[in-house]
Design an enzyme around this catalytic site. Structure first.
Site, PDB file in Angstrom:
ATOM      1  N   LYS A   1     -13.262  15.239 -28.646  1.00 48.76           N
ATOM      2  CA  LYS A   1     -12.580  16.540 -28.647  1.00 48.76           C
ATOM      3  C   LYS A   1     -12.823  17.320 -29.932  1.00 48.76           C
ATOM      4  O   LYS A   1     -13.170  18.504 -29.901  1.00 48.76           O
ATOM      5  CB  LYS A   1     -11.083  16.303 -28.439  1.00 48.76           C
ATOM      6  CG  LYS A   1     -10.202  17.515 -28.689  1.00 48.76           C
ATOM      7  CD  LYS A   1      -8.760  17.194 -28.392  1.00 48.76           C
ATOM      8  CE  LYS A   1      -8.171  16.182 -29.343  1.00 48.76           C
ATOM      9  NZ  LYS A   1      -7.927  16.756 -30.685  1.00 48.76           N
ATOM     10  N   THR A   2     -12.617  16.670 -31.079  1.00 48.78           N
ATOM     11  CA  THR A   2     -12.757  17.371 -32.358  1.00 48.78           C
ATOM     12  C   THR A   2     -14.194  17.825 -32.566  1.00 48.78           C
ATOM     13  O   THR A   2     -14.448  18.924 -33.069  1.00 48.78           O
ATOM     14  CB  THR A   2     -12.323  16.455 -33.523  1.00 48.78           C
ATOM     15  OG1 THR A   2     -10.988  16.005 -33.285  1.00 48.78           O
ATOM     16  CG2 THR A   2     -12.365  17.192 -34.849  1.00 48.78           C
TER      17      THR A   2
ATOM     18  N   ASP B   1      -5.901  23.535 -30.514  1.00 48.27           N
ATOM     19  CA  ASP B   1      -6.058  22.103 -30.323  1.00 48.27           C
ATOM     20  C   ASP B   1      -4.750  21.512 -29.815  1.00 48.27           C
ATOM     21  O   ASP B   1      -3.672  22.045 -30.080  1.00 48.27           O
ATOM     22  CB  ASP B   1      -6.449  21.469 -31.666  1.00 48.27           C
ATOM     23  CG  ASP B   1      -6.913  20.028 -31.518  1.00 48.27           C
ATOM     24  OD1 ASP B   1      -7.174  19.602 -30.375  1.00 48.27           O
ATOM     25  OD2 ASP B   1      -7.026  19.338 -32.547  1.00 48.27           O
ATOM     26  N   GLU B   2      -4.822  20.419 -29.087  1.00 51.89           N
ATOM     27  CA  GLU B   2      -3.632  19.705 -28.584  1.00 51.89           C
ATOM     28  C   GLU B   2      -2.680  20.666 -27.853  1.00 51.89           C
ATOM     29  O   GLU B   2      -1.466  20.679 -28.084  1.00 51.89           O
ATOM     30  CB  GLU B   2      -2.888  19.003 -29.736  1.00 51.89           C
ATOM     31  CG  GLU B   2      -3.742  18.073 -30.576  1.00 51.89           C
ATOM     32  CD  GLU B   2      -4.072  16.764 -29.883  1.00 51.89           C
ATOM     33  OE1 GLU B   2      -3.778  16.655 -28.690  1.00 51.89           O
ATOM     34  OE2 GLU B   2      -4.625  15.871 -30.540  1.00 51.89           O
TER      35      GLU B   2
ATOM     36  N   GLN C   1      -1.698  12.973 -22.552  1.00 47.34           N
ATOM     37  CA  GLN C   1      -1.223  12.626 -23.889  1.00 47.34           C
ATOM     38  C   GLN C   1      -0.128  13.592 -24.355  1.00 47.34           C
ATOM     39  O   GLN C   1       0.079  13.772 -25.553  1.00 47.34           O
ATOM     40  CB  GLN C   1      -2.391  12.632 -24.884  1.00 47.34           C
ATOM     41  CG  GLN C   1      -3.441  11.590 -24.568  1.00 47.34           C
ATOM     42  CD  GLN C   1      -4.541  11.529 -25.603  1.00 47.34           C
ATOM     43  OE1 GLN C   1      -4.318  11.139 -26.748  1.00 47.34           O
ATOM     44  NE2 GLN C   1      -5.745  11.923 -25.204  1.00 47.34           N
TER      45      GLN C   1
ATOM     46  N   ARG D   1      -5.516   4.048 -28.243  1.00 43.82           N
ATOM     47  CA  ARG D   1      -5.831   4.071 -29.691  1.00 43.82           C
ATOM     48  C   ARG D   1      -6.808   2.948 -30.037  1.00 43.82           C
ATOM     49  O   ARG D   1      -7.430   2.976 -31.089  1.00 43.82           O
ATOM     50  CB  ARG D   1      -4.564   3.871 -30.539  1.00 43.82           C
ATOM     51  CG  ARG D   1      -3.471   4.930 -30.500  1.00 43.82           C
ATOM     52  CD  ARG D   1      -3.975   6.337 -30.590  1.00 43.82           C
ATOM     53  NE  ARG D   1      -4.251   6.853 -29.259  1.00 43.82           N
ATOM     54  CZ  ARG D   1      -5.011   7.916 -29.011  1.00 43.82           C
ATOM     55  NH1 ARG D   1      -5.591   8.557 -30.003  1.00 43.82           N
ATOM     56  NH2 ARG D   1      -5.214   8.340 -27.785  1.00 43.82           N
TER      57      ARG D   1
END
Length: 789
Positions: free
Chosen positions: A33-34, A225-226, A256, A615
């Site tokens: 994503k980043t 983002d998010e 998430q 994670r």
């Protein structure tokens, strides 16, 4: 410039190259994503979009800094410094500095942290002669915070029937008056709290068309983002800013979405395509992080949620080891097992400490793991402990710096007016506050005019000396940078000298912390930075104070330190580790007791479990304890229902004994009343978002005796399946303060039963209830919803 498209998969490339129009990037866990977000910004700039016209919003300062550095690396120049990129709060605070006058605030307004805000709430409650046990300042502050994040102001709050009825049922009918007084007090102090940075920016855009037009023209491309973690206030601000060009790109993963307790609403991402009918959707489904076993297990778990965007994560990574399921007898044994396993893995597989994370549902679980790691001599870092900037000596020193910048800051003034001692006692402070409230002026103005308010002569002398000193500090602001001012303040107040003279262990540590603060200010002053005009940014004291106030706990820690990381799952989102221990997988703990009263809450808990599983890159342990101390009593636990949702083919149950559980188990889409808006994110009700701190205190001291044999090899009988109960149509939770032994009750999940015993403290009562179909259960009354029959 490097070839930034090289190494992108097809879907990542599609997301990067899409330039104009609304875009939703559904980014599964570990899907890069980043990388996509930063490469997309670099592509916009390489395509001729000016950095000044790009707004990128994140949820941590660390993420913003990392994105800027990556973009600079891609472009091979420093143009990325001109981007407006940062957290919602930091970017909005930056803009509000120049626009605050429109809202009646000074440009040097103070930003209150949570402690400051709660202190103001407490002062208001005391002045209104309310019982602070009923009106707990932390609960009232959380209620106000939920209202602000839902764009519910004091007037709307007071006029909303649903919210007023809820306050009446909670025996807090004066909440609306406290909210109103709190807002007025902050305004008088020239202060905004964290939530105001969102609310006031929304008000700026909503009520001042020229300001809205200015920033709509400025921010031609907006990236968030998010996005699944945004709340109603953030959602509305983005809608307003993006309305002109509609070049709005949101990146997120509905699977998430885990911040409902603080007002985030999953509907924002679920309804993006309704908000923008021509939205282009790209799904990033290739996972680069986890092994196949871990990823497949996570996929199967999240399929149990109904409300989600369909996607199927896959990976080319190796199958990897199975997830190890571990049952221990007690929480102390759980801690010992985890520490032993970390040591073993370091020796066998040559891992470093930083490759391990211990992730839990609540901060209170950390004790057993800290003790076990200390005994083994394993270095660790705990997130969620006392932040550097929350230490008393740091807050004292910073309060001096705050009062220099904004003399109306009442919270800072009360903190340091008599520290170090200068003869201005509590009676004088209380009198000054009373005069300030009666005259509707600031406490500072009372001190400036102390001679006309009848203070005694010796007190007048002390006040005059204090006022003169603060004014002399303030006169330095125009010509001196933050570091020079701070050093001068430390010397003139004798604050540093007093700490230096304290040669106790604690005193030396406090003195060293102050030196570290002064060092950090100097480092900040000497670090280069530019603003949107290309000029070197303000290195004055006000700019520094804003920067440290908006730091998060994660920003305060070194992620590269060779230490085992201990943190809540909420704090771990966005991070990854080679080895992860998901601990405390027990009913009433995970899923949490406060989060099983509705399908929506339970689905958020399941998303939280999905986050902890994803994670892990290589190895994952899922652990739970048979017994755990609660309210000072040893309580028998059922394994979490989420354990049963992990497919057998991905599990190694050899350490689980016989204890595996057999039981299966838009913001714009609803009404638009204040009540609806405060509850859509799950964080507005008294029984929900305001009990978080109570849940943190569930666990008492460790057991006094340990079993002689490691308890994680002791078999345990299977847990009987719970017979699910469908609540009666007229089910409404009763006031449990009147609950007595012998009462017949209905529980939402366990059904009908009779109260056998009530024990525990008055603040944390526990009822033993014998249910008709589910046998005896210990129920924590602060969190359960019972109907007394």
């Amino acid at each position: 410039m490097i070839d930034y498209l090289k190494g992108l998969n097809d879907k990542q490339r599609e997301a990067v190259l899409h330039k104009d129009g609304p875009l939703m990037i559904v980014a599964g866990a570990g899907s890069g994503k980043t990388k996509v977000l930063t490469t997309r910004i670099a592509h916009l700039m390489a395509s001729g979009v000016d950095a000044f016209n790009i707004l990128a919003l994140t949820f941590t300062n660390k993420a913003a800094k990392e994105m800027k550095e990556r973009i600079e690396h891609i472009l091979g120049n420093s143009d990325a410094r001109n981007l407006y990129i940062g957290t919602f709060h930091s970017v909005f605070a930056r803009i509000l500095r120049s626009e605050a006058h429109r809202l009646g605030y000074p440009n040097n307004f103070t930003i209150y942290d949570t402690d400051d805000a709660k202190s103001v709430v407490k002062a208001v409650i005391n002045e209104m002669n309310l019982d602070d046990k009923t009106y707990k300042p932390s609960n009232i502050y959380n209620r106000i915070s939920s209202a602000k994040n839902a764009l519910v102001g004091p007037i709307e709050y007071a006029n909303d029937y649903g919210l007023q009825q809820e306050d009446l049922r909670s025996n807090r009918p004066a909440t609306a008056q406290i909210y109103d007084a709190y807002v007025k007090r902050c305004f008088k102090n020239g202060a905004m709290d964290f939530d105001d940075l969102l609310l006031k920016f929304y008000e700026l855009l909503k009520h001042f068309p020229e300001a809205l037009s200015k920033y709509q023209h400025k921010f031609k491309y907006i990236l968030i983002d998010e996005y699944q973690d945004t709340n109603p206030a953030q959602y509305e601000v983005i809608k307003l800013l993006g309305a002109m060009h509609e070049n709005v790109c949101v990146v997120g993963d509905d699977a998430q979405s885990i911040y409902g307790f603080r007002g985030a609403t999953i509907e924002n991402i679920l309804q993006f395509q309704k908000d923008y009918e021509d939205a282009h959707v790209v799904k990033l489904e290739q996972n680069y992080r986890s092994t196949q076993s871990i990823l497949n297990a996570a996929n199967e778990v999240i399929k149990n949620n109904k409300g989600q965007i369909p996607k199927d994560l896959w990976t080319e990574n190796s199958e990897g080891e199975k997830i190890r399921l571990v049952r221990t007898m007690t929480d102390n044994d759980e801690g010992k097992y985890v520490a032993d396993t970390i040591q073993e893995q370091k020796l066998r597989n040559h891992y470093s400490n930083k490759d391990f994370a211990i992730l839990y549902r609540t901060n209170s679980q950390s004790r057993a793991f800290e003790e076990a790691l200390r005994r083994m001599g394993i270095a660790y870092t705990m997130y969620g402990g006392t932040s550097f900037y929350s230490r008393k000596e740091i807050k004292d020193f910073v309060a001096y710096l705050r009062i220099i910048v904004n003399p109306k800051d009442e919270e800072a003034l009360k903190r340091i007016i008599n520290y170090p001692a200068r003869g201005i006692g509590k009676t004088t402070i209380d009198r000054a506050l009373l005069v300030a409230n009666n005259q509707n002026i600031s406490m500072w103005e009372v001190l400036e005019q102390a001679q006309i308010f009848g203070f005694k002569s010796n007190t007048l002398e002390a006040i005059d000396g204090f006022v003169t000193m603060i004014k002399s500090f303030s006169s330095m602001l125009k010509n001196q940078n933050a570091s020079d001012v701070a050093v001068h303040v430390g010397k003139q107040t004798n604050l540093v000298k007093e700490l230096f003279n304290d040669k106790s262990t604690e005193g030396v540590a406090r003195y060293e912390n102050i030196q570290e603060l002064l060092n950090s200010i100097k480092e900040w002053v000497e670090s280069p930075d530019v603003d949107e005009t290309g000029e070197v940014t303000d290195k004055g004291l006000g700019a520094y104070l804003q920067q440290i106030t908006l730091l998060t706990d994660a920003d305060d820690k070194d992620p590269n330190a060779d230490t085992v990381k201990l943190m809540t799952i909420h704090a771990a989102k966005g991070l990854e580790f080679s080895c992860v221990f998901a601990v405390g997988l027990e009913e009433m703990l995970f899923p949490n007791a406060m989060s099983i009263n509705s399908k929506e809450e339970l689905e958020e808990e399941r998303r939280l479990f999905y986050v902890v599983v994803t994670r892990a890159k290589a190895r994952l342990w899922v652990t739970y304890a048979n017994t755990r101390y609660r309210f000072g009593q040893l309580v028998q636990n059922e394994p979490s229902r989420f354990i049963d949702e992990l497919p057998d083919q991905y599990l190694d149950r050899s350490f689980a004994g016989g204890g595996a559980r057999n039981q299966g188990s838009g913001w714009g889409s609803g009404g638009n009343s204040a009540y609806d808006r405060m509850h859509r994110g799950g964080g507005g009700g008294w029984s929900g978002g305001n009990s978080a701190k109570d849940a943190e205190k569930l666990y008492g001291p460790p057991p006094s005796k340990k079993p002689a044999v490691p308890s994680y090899v002791t078999p345990k009988p299977a847990t009987p399946k719970v017979v699910e109960h469908k609540p009666s149509e007229d089910f409404v939770p009763s006031d449990i303060s009147a609950l007595a032994e012998g009462n017949k009750v209905e529980h939402q999940k366990f059904g009908f039963g009779q109260v056998v015993k009530i024990e525990g403290s008055a603040h944390n009562p526990v009822a033993t209830i014998k249910f008709d179909q589910n046998g005896e259960k210990k129920i924590m009354l602060n969190y359960a919803k019972l109907r007394i029959l």
